[in-house]
Design a protein around this motif. Structure first.
Motif, mmCIF file in Angstrom:
data_model
loop_
_atom_site.group_PDB
_atom_site.id
_atom_site.type_symbol
_atom_site.label_atom_id
_atom_site.label_comp_id
_atom_site.label_asym_id
_atom_site.label_seq_id
_atom_site.Cartn_x
_atom_site.Cartn_y
_atom_site.Cartn_z
ATOM 1 N N GLN A 1 0.857 -1.272 0.106
ATOM 2 C CA GLN A 1 -0.008 0.048 -0.148
ATOM 3 C C GLN A 1 0.856 1.281 -0.064
ATOM 4 O OE1 GLN A 1 -2.768 0.262 3.245
ATOM 5 N NE2 GLN A 1 -3.805 1.937 2.558
ATOM 6 N N LEU A 2 0.538 2.224 -0.860
ATOM 7 C CA LEU A 2 1.477 3.613 -0.778
ATOM 8 C C LEU A 2 0.415 4.557 -0.413
ATOM 9 C CD1 LEU A 2 2.747 2.896 -4.467
ATOM 10 C CD2 LEU A 2 4.040 2.485 -2.160
ATOM 11 N N GLN A 3 0.919 5.477 0.313
ATOM 12 C CA GLN A 3 0.058 6.603 0.941
ATOM 13 C C GLN A 3 0.900 7.840 0.327
ATOM 14 O OE1 GLN A 3 -3.095 6.265 2.544
ATOM 15 N NE2 GLN A 3 -3.030 8.737 2.315
ATOM 16 N N ALA A 4 0.307 8.696 -0.337
ATOM 17 C CA ALA A 4 1.022 9.968 -0.817
ATOM 18 C C ALA A 4 0.465 11.025 -0.087
ATOM 19 C CB ALA A 4 0.784 10.119 -2.326
ATOM 20 N N SER A 5 1.162 11.930 0.490
ATOM 21 C CA SER A 5 0.814 13.101 1.078
ATOM 22 C C SER A 5 1.578 14.451 1.009
ATOM 23 C CB SER A 5 0.746 12.773 2.615
ATOM 24 O OG SER A 5 1.889 12.519 2.970
ATOM 25 N N GLY A 6 1.218 15.348 1.361
ATOM 26 C CA GLY A 6 2.146 16.782 1.158
ATOM 27 C C GLY A 6 1.636 17.705 0.171
ATOM 28 N N GLY A 7 0.541 17.428 -0.463
ATOM 29 C CA GLY A 7 0.116 18.478 -1.595
ATOM 30 C C GLY A 7 -0.637 19.420 -0.910
ATOM 31 N N GLY A 8 -1.014 20.557 -1.520
ATOM 32 C CA GLY A 8 -1.434 21.775 -1.071
ATOM 33 C C GLY A 8 -1.702 22.639 -2.201
ATOM 34 N N LEU A 9 -2.108 23.815 -1.465
ATOM 35 C CA LEU A 9 -1.880 25.070 -2.438
ATOM 36 C C LEU A 9 -0.758 26.022 -2.015
ATOM 37 C CD1 LEU A 9 -3.576 27.198 -4.285
ATOM 38 C CD2 LEU A 9 -4.854 28.214 -2.074
ATOM 39 N N VAL A 10 -0.100 26.351 -3.017
ATOM 40 C CA VAL A 10 1.037 27.159 -3.147
ATOM 41 C C VAL A 10 1.203 28.156 -3.905
ATOM 42 C CG1 VAL A 10 2.479 25.514 -4.123
ATOM 43 C CG2 VAL A 10 3.779 27.138 -2.641
ATOM 44 N N GLN A 11 1.697 29.424 -3.853
ATOM 45 C CA GLN A 11 1.919 30.257 -4.909
ATOM 46 C C GLN A 11 3.007 30.034 -5.429
ATOM 47 O OE1 GLN A 11 2.396 34.089 -2.638
ATOM 48 N NE2 GLN A 11 0.345 34.524 -2.809
ATOM 49 N N ALA A 12 3.032 30.506 -6.966
ATOM 50 C CA ALA A 12 4.030 30.408 -8.026
ATOM 51 C C ALA A 12 5.478 30.931 -7.297
ATOM 52 C CB ALA A 12 3.837 31.246 -9.227
ATOM 53 N N GLY A 13 6.546 30.005 -7.665
ATOM 54 C CA GLY A 13 7.638 30.247 -6.847
ATOM 55 C C GLY A 13 7.943 29.560 -5.773
ATOM 56 N N GLY A 14 6.927 28.923 -5.054
ATOM 57 C CA GLY A 14 7.092 28.292 -3.861
ATOM 58 C C GLY A 14 7.540 27.054 -3.958
ATOM 59 N N SER A 15 7.606 26.156 -2.609
ATOM 60 C CA SER A 15 8.046 24.772 -2.755
ATOM 61 C C SER A 15 7.152 23.947 -1.971
ATOM 62 C CB SER A 15 9.339 24.885 -2.004
ATOM 63 O OG SER A 15 10.284 25.452 -2.766
ATOM 64 N N LEU A 16 7.092 22.706 -2.353
ATOM 65 C CA LEU A 16 6.476 21.713 -1.488
ATOM 66 C C LEU A 16 7.209 20.413 -1.513
ATOM 67 C CD1 LEU A 16 2.590 21.852 -2.879
ATOM 68 C CD2 LEU A 16 3.431 22.553 -0.433
ATOM 69 N N ARG A 17 6.857 19.524 -0.282
ATOM 70 C CA ARG A 17 7.516 18.475 -0.398
ATOM 71 C C ARG A 17 6.334 17.250 -0.071
ATOM 72 N NH1 ARG A 17 11.934 15.345 3.755
ATOM 73 N NH2 ARG A 17 10.093 15.380 5.019
ATOM 74 N N LEU A 18 6.373 16.298 -1.250
ATOM 75 C CA LEU A 18 5.438 15.254 -1.080
ATOM 76 C C LEU A 18 6.163 13.997 -0.603
ATOM 77 C CD1 LEU A 18 3.758 15.671 -4.785
ATOM 78 C CD2 LEU A 18 3.381 16.821 -2.722
ATOM 79 N N SER A 19 5.453 13.225 0.108
ATOM 80 C CA SER A 19 5.615 12.100 0.796
ATOM 81 C C SER A 19 5.197 11.100 0.198
ATOM 82 C CB SER A 19 5.676 12.087 2.080
ATOM 83 O OG SER A 19 6.602 13.065 2.721
ATOM 84 N N CYS A 20 5.627 9.809 0.169
ATOM 85 C CA CYS A 20 4.954 8.658 -0.262
ATOM 86 C C CYS A 20 5.361 7.342 0.669
ATOM 87 C CB CYS A 20 5.249 8.022 -1.785
ATOM 88 S SG CYS A 20 4.411 6.562 -2.172
ATOM 89 N N ALA A 21 4.625 7.009 1.556
ATOM 90 C CA ALA A 21 4.823 6.026 2.674
ATOM 91 C C ALA A 21 4.526 4.727 2.058
ATOM 92 C CB ALA A 21 4.408 6.245 4.019
ATOM 93 N N ALA A 22 5.218 3.747 1.968
ATOM 94 C CA ALA A 22 5.112 2.343 1.611
ATOM 95 C C ALA A 22 4.740 1.436 2.919
ATOM 96 C CB ALA A 22 6.051 1.712 0.747
#
Length: 124
Positions: A1-22
């Protein structure tokens, strides 16, 4: 099973880190990939990391801005996304390719297990 997380709303030029826990299998024996699918478009390859540490990125669209990494102790794969642009808006999926010989594939049909996706929205 894979669980992705970390998405969201961000302004252009910003950063996000997505995670995928197995869970249920260790990432150290498989290739893990990130794909994305924007509304009305086909799913496209973003990045992949093999069990041996080899990485591949989609040319032009994300190379130099995104970085894939893994934490074997946490059985988790990450996608660090910098300098985000509105065209990066999509649902991001993580996936597992259990063929340990193939290496880092960019073809969605060569991945066997998929997470549920996490939405990334980049505002201009």
């Amino acid at each position: 099973q894979l669980q992705a997380s970390g998405g969201g709303l961000v302004q252009a030029g910003g950063s996000l880190r997505l995670s995928c826990a197995a869970s249920g299998r260790t990432i150290t024996t498989y290739t893990m990939g990130w794909f994305r699918q924007a509304a009305g478009k086909e799913r496209e390859f973003v990045a992949a990391i093999s069990w041996s540490g080899g990485v591949k990125y989609a040319q032009d669209s994300v190379k130099g801005r995104f970085a894939i990494s893994s934490d074997n102790a946490k059985n988790t794969v990450y996608l660090q996304m910098n300098s985000l642009q509105p065209e990066d808006t999509a649902v991001y999926f993580c996936a597992t390719d259990i063929d340990s010989v193939r290496g880092t594939s960019s073809r969605p049909d060569e991945y066997d297990y998929w997470g549920q996706g996490t939405l990334v929205t980049v505002s201009s």
